[in-house]
Design an enzyme around this catalytic site. Structure first.
Site, PDB file in Angstrom:
ATOM      1  N   ALA A 172      43.569  41.765  44.176  1.00 44.66           N
ATOM      2  CA  ALA A 172      43.490  40.609  45.071  1.00 44.66           C
ATOM      3  C   ALA A 172      43.568  39.342  44.236  1.00 44.66           C
ATOM      4  O   ALA A 172      43.205  39.327  43.048  1.00 44.66           O
ATOM      5  CB  ALA A 172      42.171  40.632  45.839  1.00 44.66           C
ATOM      6  N   GLY A 204      42.777  45.830  44.277  1.00 43.52           N
ATOM      7  CA  GLY A 204      43.592  45.959  45.482  1.00 43.52           C
ATOM      8  C   GLY A 204      44.954  46.558  45.209  1.00 43.52           C
ATOM      9  O   GLY A 204      45.559  47.161  46.094  1.00 43.52           O
ATOM     10  N   GLU A 243      44.305  50.158  45.280  1.00 41.10           N
ATOM     11  CA  GLU A 243      44.014  50.488  46.678  1.00 41.10           C
ATOM     12  C   GLU A 243      45.269  50.514  47.528  1.00 41.10           C
ATOM     13  O   GLU A 243      45.439  51.376  48.388  1.00 41.10           O
ATOM     14  CB  GLU A 243      42.995  49.489  47.234  1.00 41.10           C
ATOM     15  CG  GLU A 243      41.613  49.659  46.604  1.00 41.10           C
ATOM     16  CD  GLU A 243      40.670  48.520  46.886  1.00 41.10           C
ATOM     17  OE1 GLU A 243      41.082  47.346  46.772  1.00 41.10           O
ATOM     18  OE2 GLU A 243      39.519  48.785  47.230  1.00 41.10           O
ATOM     19  N   GLU A 245      36.551  45.805  40.147  1.00 41.49           N
ATOM     20  CA  GLU A 245      35.873  44.793  40.955  1.00 41.49           C
ATOM     21  C   GLU A 245      34.443  44.531  40.505  1.00 41.49           C
ATOM     22  O   GLU A 245      33.950  43.411  40.642  1.00 41.49           O
ATOM     23  CB  GLU A 245      35.888  45.211  42.422  1.00 41.49           C
ATOM     24  CG  GLU A 245      37.236  45.122  43.111  1.00 41.49           C
ATOM     25  CD  GLU A 245      38.082  46.367  42.934  1.00 41.49           C
ATOM     26  OE1 GLU A 245      37.814  47.185  42.032  1.00 41.49           O
ATOM     27  OE2 GLU A 245      39.033  46.517  43.712  1.00 41.49           O
TER      28      GLU A 245
HETATM   29  C1  LIG Z   1      38.598  38.519  50.482  1.00 35.24           C
HETATM   30  C2  LIG Z   1      39.736  37.544  50.499  1.00 35.24           C
HETATM   31  C3  LIG Z   1      40.990  38.173  49.901  1.00 35.24           C
HETATM   32  C4  LIG Z   1      42.209  37.253  50.055  1.00 35.24           C
HETATM   33  C5  LIG Z   1      43.472  38.071  50.143  1.00 35.24           C
HETATM   34  C6  LIG Z   1      43.324  39.234  51.103  1.00 35.24           C
HETATM   35  C7  LIG Z   1      44.439  40.225  51.031  1.00 35.24           C
HETATM   36  C8  LIG Z   1      44.687  40.937  49.714  1.00 35.24           C
HETATM   37  C9  LIG Z   1      43.488  41.431  48.956  1.00 35.24           C
HETATM   38  C10 LIG Z   1      42.902  42.716  49.441  1.00 35.24           C
HETATM   39  C11 LIG Z   1      42.103  43.479  48.383  1.00 35.24           C
HETATM   40  C12 LIG Z   1      40.688  42.985  48.218  1.00 35.24           C
HETATM   41  C13 LIG Z   1      39.789  44.065  47.727  1.00 35.24           C
HETATM   42  C14 LIG Z   1      39.978  44.404  46.239  1.00 35.24           C
HETATM   43  O1  LIG Z   1      39.226  45.574  46.024  1.00 35.24           O
HETATM   44  C15 LIG Z   1      39.439  43.274  45.348  1.00 35.24           C
HETATM   45  C16 LIG Z   1      40.228  43.046  44.092  1.00 35.24           C
HETATM   46  O2  LIG Z   1      41.344  43.490  43.918  1.00 35.24           O
HETATM   47  S1  LIG Z   1      39.446  42.070  42.911  1.00 35.24           S
HETATM   48  C17 LIG Z   1      40.673  41.836  41.617  1.00 35.24           C
HETATM   49  C18 LIG Z   1      40.825  43.044  40.747  1.00 35.24           C
HETATM   50  N1  LIG Z   1      41.762  42.799  39.651  1.00 35.24           N
HETATM   51  C19 LIG Z   1      41.373  42.353  38.435  1.00 35.24           C
HETATM   52  O3  LIG Z   1      40.210  42.121  38.196  1.00 35.24           O
HETATM   53  C20 LIG Z   1      42.460  42.152  37.375  1.00 35.24           C
HETATM   54  C21 LIG Z   1      42.492  40.714  36.917  1.00 35.24           C
HETATM   55  N2  LIG Z   1      43.534  40.494  35.894  1.00 35.24           N
HETATM   56  C22 LIG Z   1      43.337  40.886  34.583  1.00 35.24           C
HETATM   57  O4  LIG Z   1      42.365  41.502  34.224  1.00 35.24           O
HETATM   58  C23 LIG Z   1      44.455  40.549  33.623  1.00 35.24           C
HETATM   59  O5  LIG Z   1      45.258  39.532  34.219  1.00 35.24           O
HETATM   60  C24 LIG Z   1      45.355  41.735  33.259  1.00 35.24           C
HETATM   61  C25 LIG Z   1      45.871  42.385  34.518  1.00 35.24           C
HETATM   62  C26 LIG Z   1      44.566  42.728  32.412  1.00 35.24           C
HETATM   63  C27 LIG Z   1      46.564  41.221  32.457  1.00 35.24           C
HETATM   64  O6  LIG Z   1      46.105  40.445  31.363  1.00 35.24           O
HETATM   65  P1  LIG Z   1      47.164  39.607  30.528  1.00 35.24           P
HETATM   66  O7  LIG Z   1      48.329  40.438  30.161  1.00 35.24           O
HETATM   67  O8  LIG Z   1      46.387  38.892  29.460  1.00 35.24           O
HETATM   68  O9  LIG Z   1      47.736  38.508  31.557  1.00 35.24           O
HETATM   69  P2  LIG Z   1      46.909  37.263  32.153  1.00 35.24           P
HETATM   70  O10 LIG Z   1      45.498  37.634  32.394  1.00 35.24           O
HETATM   71  O11 LIG Z   1      47.206  36.047  31.341  1.00 35.24           O
HETATM   72  O12 LIG Z   1      47.593  37.119  33.604  1.00 35.24           O
HETATM   73  C28 LIG Z   1      48.873  36.475  33.754  1.00 35.24           C
HETATM   74  C29 LIG Z   1      48.716  35.485  34.880  1.00 35.24           C
HETATM   75  O13 LIG Z   1      48.415  36.243  36.094  1.00 35.24           O
HETATM   76  C30 LIG Z   1      47.183  35.773  36.622  1.00 35.24           C
HETATM   77  N3  LIG Z   1      46.467  36.881  37.258  1.00 35.24           N
HETATM   78  C31 LIG Z   1      46.314  38.126  36.788  1.00 35.24           C
HETATM   79  N4  LIG Z   1      45.593  38.887  37.649  1.00 35.24           N
HETATM   80  C32 LIG Z   1      45.283  38.064  38.708  1.00 35.24           C
HETATM   81  C33 LIG Z   1      44.548  38.238  39.939  1.00 35.24           C
HETATM   82  N5  LIG Z   1      44.030  39.412  40.272  1.00 35.24           N
HETATM   83  N6  LIG Z   1      44.415  37.188  40.761  1.00 35.24           N
HETATM   84  C34 LIG Z   1      44.972  35.985  40.431  1.00 35.24           C
HETATM   85  N7  LIG Z   1      45.702  35.737  39.288  1.00 35.24           N
HETATM   86  C35 LIG Z   1      45.832  36.788  38.449  1.00 35.24           C
HETATM   87  C36 LIG Z   1      46.430  35.195  35.455  1.00 35.24           C
HETATM   88  O14 LIG Z   1      45.464  34.300  35.908  1.00 35.24           O
HETATM   89  C37 LIG Z   1      47.545  34.532  34.680  1.00 35.24           C
HETATM   90  O15 LIG Z   1      47.873  33.335  35.340  1.00 35.24           O
HETATM   91  P3  LIG Z   1      47.978  31.959  34.485  1.00 35.24           P
HETATM   92  O16 LIG Z   1      46.658  31.823  33.787  1.00 35.24           O
HETATM   93  O17 LIG Z   1      49.104  32.199  33.528  1.00 35.24           O
HETATM   94  O18 LIG Z   1      48.244  30.897  35.505  1.00 35.24           O
END
Ligand SMILES: CCCCCCCCCCCCC[C@H](O)CC(=O)SCCNC(=O)CCNC(=O)[C@H](O)C(C)(C)COP(=O)(O)OP(=O)(O)OC[C@H]1O[C@@H](n2cnc3c(N)ncnc32)[C@H](O)[C@@H]1OP(=O)(O)O
Length: 258
Positions: A65, A109, A112, A132
């Protein structure tokens, strides 16, 4: 139809939906989920399509997400807005087979969403996680319910409590992933699988999908009963007659999806 957050392609009887927010590793937001649902239901209603693929980029199927979006929300926002429930169930309405072709990250997500598809084919680069807990939330789109059913309680607890990533090999060993391919071959191979499925009699393929998915929702005896009635129903189709006649006459079947 043009979309802002996904790309769509039709290759014969196979539809391909590519998540397309590369700047944020295909992080899932409301707009993307709305557009994904529209595209899925559109292909499901298209008689020329027999199988649907959802995929992402080499680096990410979906990194979860959109955290930047979620960070702004409080309980009232997500509860009153009925987030996730509002647009995640569309994929469950799709009656044709849907394959997740996962390369790179399928996190939160993203994992998921892949698990809501009927099967997952992965590149050797794929990494799956439910991280998460590191963000102070529980998985919110089915991860705590579908993951233990896919890989066991022990593995699901390990993944969801540590937030660690599982690589493609571990995901296949654990039963989350059906097959692994070299990343460069993933889409070609998954399109070939999807074409094989799309060449099957559509009514039968839809019944196979419905029966297997029912196993997640009911008791064994109810599921057997449901399967038995579908089996009996197949004998009312022209495709059952054609399929068995073709075998006996040692020729390729010409199914009519009737
Ligand atoms: C409740 C309201 C929801 C609103 C939408 C509703 C519909 C869709 C959602 C439904 C699902 C919700 C339920 C779900 O269970 C909850 C989640 O999914 S929580 C999120 C889980 N994911 C993560 O924690 C992963 C986060 N990312 C990372 O750990 C790292 O980015 C990576 C994947 C390991 C990669 O690392 P790197 O290679 O170093 O790359 P960067 O980190 O520099 O990322 C590049 C660029 O992408 C941006 N980015 C990466 N992941 C996300 C993200 N999940 N959300 C937003 N942005 C993301 C990152 O910020 C970088 O951007 P920049 O800094 O360059 O602008």
């Amino acid at each position: 139809m043009t979309y802002n957050t996904i790309l769509t392609e039709v290759d014969g009887k196979v539809a391909v939906i590519t998540l397309n927010r590369p700047q944020v590793l295909n992080a899932l937001n409301d707009e993307l989920m709305d557009e994904l649902g529209t595209a899925l239901l559109g292909f499901d209603a298209n008689d020329n399509i027999g199988c649907i693929i959802i995929t992402g980029s080499d680096k990410a199927f979906a990194a979860g997400a959109d955290i930047a979006t979620m960070a702004k929300y409080g309980f009232g926002d997500v509860y009153r807005g009925d987030f996730i429930s509002r647009n995640w169930e569309e994929i469950k309405k799709v009656r044709k087979p849907v394959i997740a072709a996962v390369s790179g990250y399928a996190l939160g997500g993203g994992c998921e969403l892949a698990m809501m598809c009927d099967t997952i084919m992965a590149a050797d680069s794929a990494k799956f996680a439910q991280p998460e807990v590191k963000l102070g939330i529980v998985p919110g789109a089915g991860g705590t319910q579908r993951l233990p059913r896919a890989v066991s309680k022990a593995k699901a607890m390990d993944l969801a409590l540590t937030g660690r990533m599982m690589d493609a090999a571990e995901a296949e060993r654990s039963g989350l992933v059906a097959r692994i391919f070299p990343q460069s071959d993933l889409l070609k191979e998954v399109k070939a699988i999807a074409k094989t499925i799309a060449d099957m009699p559509l009514l039968t393929a839809m019944m196979v999908k419905e029966a297997i998915n029912a196993a997640y929702e009911t008791t064994l005896s109810e599921g057997i009963h449901f399967e038995r009635r579908l089996f009996h129903a197949c004998f009312a189709t022209n495709d059952q007659k054609e399929g068995m006649a073709a075998f006996i006459e040692k020729r390729a079947a010409k199914f009519t999806n009737s």
